[in-house]
Design an enzyme around this catalytic site. Structure first.
Site, PDB file in Angstrom:
ATOM      1  N   ASP A  51       3.091  -0.810  -1.028  1.00  0.00           N
ATOM      2  CA  ASP A  51       1.757  -0.235  -1.099  1.00  0.00           C
ATOM      3  C   ASP A  51       1.764   1.106  -1.826  1.00  0.00           C
ATOM      4  O   ASP A  51       2.823   1.692  -2.077  1.00  0.00           O
ATOM      5  CB  ASP A  51       1.193  -0.034   0.311  1.00  0.00           C
ATOM      6  CG  ASP A  51       0.841  -1.342   0.997  1.00  0.00           C
ATOM      7  OD1 ASP A  51       0.588  -2.337   0.283  1.00  0.00           O
ATOM      8  OD2 ASP A  51       0.800  -1.369   2.245  1.00  0.00           O
ATOM      9  N   TYR A 110      14.395  -1.519   4.612  1.00  0.00           N
ATOM     10  CA  TYR A 110      13.518  -0.368   4.436  1.00  0.00           C
ATOM     11  C   TYR A 110      13.977   0.752   5.358  1.00  0.00           C
ATOM     12  O   TYR A 110      14.546   0.504   6.425  1.00  0.00           O
ATOM     13  CB  TYR A 110      12.069  -0.714   4.792  1.00  0.00           C
ATOM     14  CG  TYR A 110      11.322  -1.510   3.752  1.00  0.00           C
ATOM     15  CD1 TYR A 110      10.492  -0.878   2.822  1.00  0.00           C
ATOM     16  CD2 TYR A 110      11.419  -2.895   3.705  1.00  0.00           C
ATOM     17  CE1 TYR A 110       9.789  -1.610   1.881  1.00  0.00           C
ATOM     18  CE2 TYR A 110      10.722  -3.638   2.762  1.00  0.00           C
ATOM     19  CZ  TYR A 110       9.907  -2.985   1.854  1.00  0.00           C
ATOM     20  OH  TYR A 110       9.214  -3.719   0.919  1.00  0.00           O
TER      21      TYR A 110
END
EC number: 5.4.99.12
Length: 241
Positions: A51, A110
């Site tokens: 994003d 992540y």
């Protein structure tokens, strides 16, 4: 023609997301533009989507190019001339023609970075400034996520996933200097999954949500938290094939 794999990093604060955007403000747009300067116009495919505001220390893309690019180190150097300052090419490798940059992925990792130092506007785009918290308790809460889960209450709408089932291999917290870091590794992630997970754990640490409620949300019984942690602390950190 040959197919190459591009391993790169990027500063997500400079883009509206990793995927191509209508106004050409995506990472994919910028990297495609850099490739075009070298006469490579084939579609660029990305291994993962992030994003707006999310960074990557290790991202992967693939593209077809002329087989006359025999010196891949030179290609990397030239590509960096047109990719800097917000994208950096770390390595270029030749791959088989049937290589699928997205669907051949075995796992993704992540990291979400919290800074406990004094606020700095120069770091604000790259960490989430947050007071110190109980790292042991955070680890306990993150442990609830490990395993095969239906994470339908940990995803944003608009994704193209056929299923919300995911297997989480690692979900842990650790400290480094003035930072606390949440580390996630899974066979795949849903849109917004990590930011929703981080925000949910923080809510429990803040006493705004109970452990029971967190477990029920992870078990897909009921959604208690709809809020996402800020994007600026999140980094795509590894993709394994």
């Amino acid at each position: 023609m040959m197919k190459i794999k591009i391993i790169f990093s990027y500063d997500g604060s400079a883009f509206l997301g990793s995927a191509t955007q209508p106004h050409k403000k995506g990472v994919q747009d910028a990297l495609s533009g850099a490739l075009s300067h070298l006469g490579i116009f084939s579609p660029l495919l990305m291994a993962s989507r992030t994003d707006k505001g999310v960074h990557a220390s290790y991202a992967v893309a693939s593209v077809e190019c002329g087989d006359y690019f025999t010196n891949l180190e030179y290609l990397q150097k030239q590509l960096n001339k047109f990719s800097h300052p917000f994208i950096h090419i770390k390595k270029i490798e030749k791959v088989k023609d049937d290589f699928e940059v997205r669907f051949d992925v075995k796992s993704r990792e992540y990291r979400y970075i919290f800074s406990h130092a004094s606020y700095s506007p120069f770091m604000a785009s790259y960490v989430h400034f947050y007071p110190k918290f109980d790292l042991g308790k955070a680890n306990e809460l993150l442990g609830f996520f490990v395993g095969k889960k239906d994470l339908k209450f940990f995803c944003k709408s608009g994704g193209d996933n056929k299923t919300t089932l995911r297997e989480i291999f690692i979900a842990r917290a650790y400290a480094y200097k003035d930072f606390s870091i949440f580390h996630f590794k899974a066979n795949g992630f849903l849109r917004g999954q990590i930011r929703l997970s981080v925000a949910s754990v923080l809510k429990v640490l803040e006493g705004k949500m109970s452990e029971k409620e967190l477990k029920e949300q992870i078990e897909a019984k009921k959604q208690y938290n709809h809020f996402l942690a800020p994007p600026n602390g999140l980094y795509l950190s590894r993709i394994c094939y």
